[in-house]
Design a protein around this motif. Structure first.
Motif, short mmCIF file in Angstrom:
data_model
loop_
_atom_site.label_atom_id
_atom_site.label_comp_id
_atom_site.label_asym_id
_atom_site.label_seq_id
_atom_site.Cartn_x
_atom_site.Cartn_y
_atom_site.Cartn_z
N THR A 268 -4.59 11.20 5.93
CA THR A 268 -3.45 10.44 6.45
C THR A 268 -2.52 9.83 5.39
O THR A 268 -1.57 9.15 5.74
N ASN A 269 -2.78 10.09 4.10
CA ASN A 269 -1.88 9.49 3.11
C ASN A 269 -0.49 10.13 3.14
O ASN A 269 0.52 9.42 3.21
N ALA A 270 -0.43 11.46 3.09
CA ALA A 270 0.89 12.11 3.09
C ALA A 270 1.70 11.75 4.34
O ALA A 270 2.88 11.40 4.24
N ILE B 218 5.09 -8.23 -0.66
CA ILE B 218 3.97 -9.18 -0.80
C ILE B 218 2.65 -8.43 -0.60
O ILE B 218 2.43 -7.81 0.44
N GLU B 219 1.79 -8.50 -1.59
CA GLU B 219 0.50 -7.80 -1.53
C GLU B 219 -0.64 -8.82 -1.67
O GLU B 219 -0.61 -9.67 -2.57
N ALA B 220 -1.64 -8.69 -0.80
CA ALA B 220 -2.77 -9.63 -0.84
C ALA B 220 -3.64 -9.44 -2.09
O ALA B 220 -4.21 -10.39 -2.61
N GLY C 120 0.82 -1.21 0.00
CA GLY C 120 0.00 0.00 0.00
C GLY C 120 0.85 1.26 0.00
O GLY C 120 1.99 1.26 -0.49
N SER C 121 0.29 2.33 0.58
CA SER C 121 1.01 3.62 0.59
C SER C 121 2.42 3.43 1.14
O SER C 121 3.41 3.81 0.52
N ALA C 122 2.51 2.85 2.33
CA ALA C 122 3.83 2.72 2.97
C ALA C 122 4.67 1.64 2.32
O ALA C 122 5.87 1.84 2.07
C1 LIG Z 1 -11.77 5.45 0.38
C2 LIG Z 1 -10.59 6.14 1.01
C3 LIG Z 1 -10.40 7.51 0.82
C4 LIG Z 1 -9.31 8.15 1.38
N1 LIG Z 1 -9.04 9.44 1.04
C5 LIG Z 1 -7.87 9.99 1.42
C6 LIG Z 1 -7.45 11.23 0.88
O1 LIG Z 1 -8.10 11.83 0.03
N2 LIG Z 1 -6.26 11.74 1.31
C7 LIG Z 1 -5.50 11.09 2.24
O2 LIG Z 1 -4.46 11.63 2.63
N3 LIG Z 1 -5.88 9.92 2.75
C8 LIG Z 1 -7.00 9.33 2.33
N4 LIG Z 1 -7.33 8.09 2.76
C9 LIG Z 1 -6.46 7.44 3.76
C10 LIG Z 1 -5.11 7.00 3.19
O3 LIG Z 1 -5.25 6.52 1.87
C11 LIG Z 1 -4.52 5.95 4.14
O4 LIG Z 1 -4.33 6.52 5.41
C12 LIG Z 1 -3.18 5.41 3.67
O5 LIG Z 1 -3.26 4.96 2.34
C13 LIG Z 1 -2.76 4.28 4.60
O6 LIG Z 1 -1.57 3.70 4.12
P1 LIG Z 1 -1.04 2.33 4.72
O7 LIG Z 1 0.20 2.01 3.99
O8 LIG Z 1 -0.99 2.43 6.19
O9 LIG Z 1 -2.17 1.26 4.40
P2 LIG Z 1 -2.75 0.81 2.95
O10 LIG Z 1 -2.42 1.82 1.90
O11 LIG Z 1 -4.17 0.45 3.16
O12 LIG Z 1 -1.88 -0.46 2.62
C14 LIG Z 1 -1.96 -1.69 3.28
C15 LIG Z 1 -1.70 -2.76 2.22
O13 LIG Z 1 -1.45 -3.99 2.87
C16 LIG Z 1 -2.16 -5.02 2.20
N5 LIG Z 1 -2.39 -6.07 3.17
C17 LIG Z 1 -3.11 -5.99 4.32
N6 LIG Z 1 -3.07 -7.18 4.97
C18 LIG Z 1 -2.29 -7.99 4.23
C19 LIG Z 1 -1.89 -9.34 4.37
N7 LIG Z 1 -2.27 -10.09 5.41
N8 LIG Z 1 -1.11 -9.90 3.41
C20 LIG Z 1 -0.70 -9.15 2.35
N9 LIG Z 1 -1.06 -7.87 2.15
C21 LIG Z 1 -1.85 -7.31 3.09
C22 LIG Z 1 -3.43 -4.32 1.72
O14 LIG Z 1 -4.07 -5.04 0.69
C23 LIG Z 1 -2.89 -2.98 1.30
O15 LIG Z 1 -2.47 -2.97 -0.04
C24 LIG Z 1 -8.41 7.42 2.21
C25 LIG Z 1 -8.60 6.05 2.41
C26 LIG Z 1 -9.66 5.40 1.80
C27 LIG Z 1 -9.82 3.92 2.00
#
Ligand SMILES: Cc1cc2nc3c(=O)[nH]c(=O)nc-3n(C[C@H](O)[C@H](O)[C@H](O)COP(=O)(O)OP(=O)(O)OC[C@H]3O[C@@H](n4cnc5c(N)ncnc54)[C@H](O)[C@@H]3O)c2cc1C
Length: 508
Positions: free
Chosen positions: A489-491, A35-37, A14-16
């Protein structure tokens, strides 16, 4: 033919995860597995098209989680979308690029995240960006993520900003600049009219690198622990479960729900609760899954418009507002324009079938209520319990009442008022506003904080993002945020991953 071991194994693309994979693989001597699900994002029209983002919630690219009934929100069970696709939530989000207030991060350091203050983190934000306005002391250019202003903002957006100025909220140039108090066009993760997700910015250009392997459609089920060391992961691939080992480290980037769930399924969590479910407890870490935060968003304050708004432009917004409640000396209230109705299941029934509607949706960006993520069963296929506890802290409700009053007054201001026939729901007094908030409060999609970083023993990761009690394991995603920042929370998540990559490279 996937190799049996890599230097680094990253869970979640994902993002991170996308940032980490790319940054660690920039060292050609490092072998990295991501690894991505979910599936690849390449060629998916609804992901690339900014105007289609709402169609992705509840789609095959969403995990489909639902929050547990929220006791202070009339017991409603609110869906909480999370991306299940390369790019994760950055592939399905609303593309707002906003990093909040400097004090959000200075507060992290005051809370025990040593070294995580705004001045130290600004280079990580800047490094990730390719901002259309060019590099400055506040902004970056030439980084992997294209960030642009709306190319075609709806004309109502400018009138909303002008109306806000009459209420003492100034129009500002850039909410990611020196001050975030005011109204302005949003920064968007969009380039050439297309979504610029973390996958697109960080992974796609690296797709041919020999030392970076990206595996999609592979669910990680748990961690492989030997003594107090994490040595790899178990994951499903092509219908079979296999182990892949990490020679240096495993890094969890599975998000604010996925990362604590993987820790708990691996025996790292509240030992008593795990034993009750029949899971062998390896590390007693009651903080895992605790302190979930998400901004409450009112969905939404809809207005019957004097004329149809036409097709959606950009990602359907056009202006953001940041202002202060009476309890805060820096912006804690936030609102945005929606080019159409913004309504959850209950309110949607009240929308007129034959009149144009737009919404102004307020949210609370310095919310205090906290919830949790817990396993409900040892069965890996069973849903988990995710409780946001919206409005549990009375201060959150009080601030949201002020946000509603502000939008009501804004709607009566020139030049915005000329676009409005009437509000969809007219609220007469405090009690009706409170009832409206309980009925419409929804997710801002910003869940975080479930693997909190800190210096105290109760924190899940230390300031180097290492999981307490386990060697060879870090978490780097939205789950490590000590408190929710006053922004989307994306940035901040991208910044966390940029910083994590520095820390990991420095430790190698
Ligand atoms: C609909 C929506 C709108 C949003 N709008 C905004 C916005 O406009 N601006 C903004 O700043 N933020 C926005 N956000 C929030 C922002 O996108 C998130 O805070 C950010 O992307 C989180 O990043 P992350 O890496 O923590 O998690 P994610 O980006 O969710 O990544 C986690 C990844 O891990 C994978 N994963 C999880 N469990 C497993 C497993 N067991 N095995 C393998 N892979 C796995 C998932 O499939 C996913 O790809 C939004 C979020 C959503 C859902």
């Amino acid at each position: 033919m996937l190799a049996s071991s890599f230097d680094y194994v990253i869970v979640g693309g994902g993002s991170a995860g996308a940032v980490l994979a790319r940054r660690l693989a920039e060292n050609p001597a490092c072998e990295v597995l991501l690894i991505e699900a979910g599936p690849s994002d390449v060629g998916v029209g609804a992901i690339a098209d900014p105007a289609a983002w709402t169609s992705l919630c509840g789609s095959a690219f969403d995990w489909g989680h639902v929050y547990a009934p929220a006791p202070h929100a009339l017991g409603r069970a609110i869906p909480i979308p999370r991306g299940r696709v390369l790019g994760g939530s950055s592939s399905i989000n609303a593309m707002i690029w906003y990093r909040g207030h400097a004090d959000d991060y200075d507060q992290w350091e005051r809370d025990g995240a040593t070294g995580w203050n705004f001045a130290a983190l600004l280079p990580c934000f800047r490094r990730s960006e390719d901002w259309q306005g060019g590099a400055s002391a506040w902004r970056g250019a030439g980084g992997p993520l294209r960030i642009e202003l709306p190319q075609d903002p709806h004309p109502i957006a400018a009138d909303i900003a002008a109306a806000a100025a009459r209420m003492g909220v100034p129009t500002i140039e850039d909410l990611n600049g020196e001050s975030n108090f005011g109204a302005c066009h949003p920064n968007l993760s969009i380039g050439n009219g297309q979504r610029w997700s973390a996958a697109r910015g960080y992974l796609h250009p690296a797709r041919d690198w020999p030392n970076l392997v990206v595996v999609t459609d592979s669910l990680v089920t748990d961690l492989v622990l030997e003594g107090d060391r994490c040595v790899g992961v178990r994951h499903r691939l092509d219908g079979r479960t296999r182990q892949t080992r990490a020679r240096h480290e495993v890094i969890l980037a599975a998000g604010a729900i996925g990362s604590p769930v993987l820790l708990m399924r691996s025996g790292i969590g509240d030992a008593r609760a795990l034993r009750r479910l029949g899971i062998q407890a390896r590390v007693d870490a009651p903080g895992v899954g605790d302190r979930l935060q998400d901004h409450p968003l009112l969905c939404g304050m809809n207005f019957i418009a004097t004329a149809p708004l036409g097709p959606v432009r950009d990602q359907g917004g056009g202006v953001l507002l940041n202002w202060c409640s009476s309890a805060s000396d820096r912006p804690d209230l936030h609102g945005f324009f929606v080019q159409g109705a913004h309504a959850g299941a209950g309110l949607a029934r009240e929308l007129p079938a034959d009149a144009p509607v737009f919404a102004l949706s307020p949210g609370l960006m310095r919310s205090r209520s906290t919830g949790f993520v817990r396993l409900a069963s040892a069965d890996p296929a069973a849903p988990v319990e995710i409780q946001p506890n919206y409005l549990a802290d009375p201060a959150d409700l009080a601030a949201l009442v002020e946000s509603v009053e502000f939008i009501e007054e804004l709607a009566g201001q020139s030049p915005l008022a000329r676009h409005i026939v009437r509000p969809l729901v007219a609220l007469r007094d405090h009690a009706e506003r409170v009832e409206f908030i309980r009925r419409t409060v929804d997710t801002f999609f910003h869940c975080c904080g479930t693997c909190r970083m800190g210096s105290d023993d109760a924190s899940v990761v230390d300031p180097a993002l290492r999981v307490r009690g386990v060697r060879g394991l870090r978490v780097a995603d939205a789950s490590v945020m000590p408190t929710i920042p006053s922004c989307n929370t994306n940035a901040p998540t991208i910044m966390i991953a940029e910083r994590a990559a520095e820390l990991i490279a420095g430790a190698a």
